[in-house]
Design a protein around this motif. Structure first.
Motif: not given
Length: 273
Positions: A50-78
């Motif tokens: 398994x792989x855990x990624x700590x991404x520079x592109x995700x900030x939350x008020x509290x430590x947050x884990x992505x828990x979707x069983x089949x995550x989509x992609x977030x195209x966070x660029x333009x």
């Protein structure tokens, strides 16, 4: 898996630069060294469960884990070509690892929560599409904490040290140089003493075996006093995945430099524990 620790399984921690948006996947010549490095990297480490990624592109008020069983992609660029918004990376989520991480954070009295809706951002799918294009390894992401306190991110990593007894790959996905005004787009690599000084500081801080863990962490907490610090990081979100990695690596863990080359005309480094 993840139910208990063993001395036989050992995780791998990597802090690396994920490049400029989707450009590493679009054949951009300024990313050639990074792409070659990422494509070859899996051959030098054990294939993780398994792989855990700590991404520079995700900030939350509290430590947050992505828990979707089949995550989509977030195209966070333009502003990139249409093909950049058709990139796919259908890796499954990893409920077992998410549960284990949440347990460790809770045991350490660290506030945390789950996000069932968010998709993988490009801090995950860019490096992993280069490393593991088959997308056959379960993945999750852990957010940075708003406020970007270096000590909080070292402590966040330290709370997860137990994960390193498992066959897990942890990637701190950032960029050791991240000054948008400083990147060079013409293919040249001009001399940049401030950039060099800060990359040298990162290497010395993380790889010098003469430093104790306490000394290493003090240097990381005072990163903004390093030469070239604010030039390389006007805002530190691309540096702080390094702090999580260093904290997670454990007592007196010494990294090795596995990449030291140019991306977008600026020297950048990657480290492995």
């Amino acid at each position: 898996m993840f139910a208990s620790t063993t001395s036989e399984k050992k995780g791998t921690i990597i802090y690396c630069s994920h490049g400029g948006g989707p450009l590493p996947l679009l054949g951009d010549a300024n990313h050639a060294a990074m792409v070659e490095f990422m494509e070859k990297l899996p051959a030098s480490i054990s294939k993780p469960e398994a792989i855990l990624v700590i991404s520079a592109h995700w900030e939350e008020k509290t430590a947050t884990l992505l828990s979707a069983p089949k995550p989509d992609l977030l195209y966070d660029y333009y502003g990139f070509p249409e093909e950049s918004y058709r990139i796919t990376y259908p890796a499954p989520g990893t409920p077992e690892l998410v549960e284990k991480i949440q347990q460790l954070l809770t045991q350490d009295k660290r506030e945390n929560r789950l996000d069932h809706e968010r998709g993988f951002d490009h801090g995950l799918f860019i490096p992993l599409k280069l490393m593991y294009p088959a997308a056959d390894i379960p993945c999750t992401q852990l957010s940075l904490i708003s406020g970007l306190d270096p000590a909080a991110h070292l402590a966040l990593g330290a709370a997860l040290t137990e994960l390193m007894s498992e066959n897990i790959l942890v990637i701190g996905s950032g960029f050791s140089f991240h000054n948008m005004m400083g990147f060079v787009w013409d293919g040249s690599k001009p001399r940049d003493e401030a950039n060099d000084s800060f990359q040298d500081w990162i290497i010395a801080t993380c790889t010098d075996g003469a430093l104790s863990q306490a000394e290493r962490e003090e240097r990381l907490m005072q990163w903004d006093k390093a030469p070239g610090a604010h030039y390389c990081h006007p805002r530190e979100e691309h540096l702080l995945p390094l702090h999580v990695c260093a904290g997670m690596a454990g007592k007196d863990a010494v990294a090795k430099t596995i990449f030291d080359d140019y991306i977008l005309g600026k020297r950048a480094v990657a480290l492995q524990w």
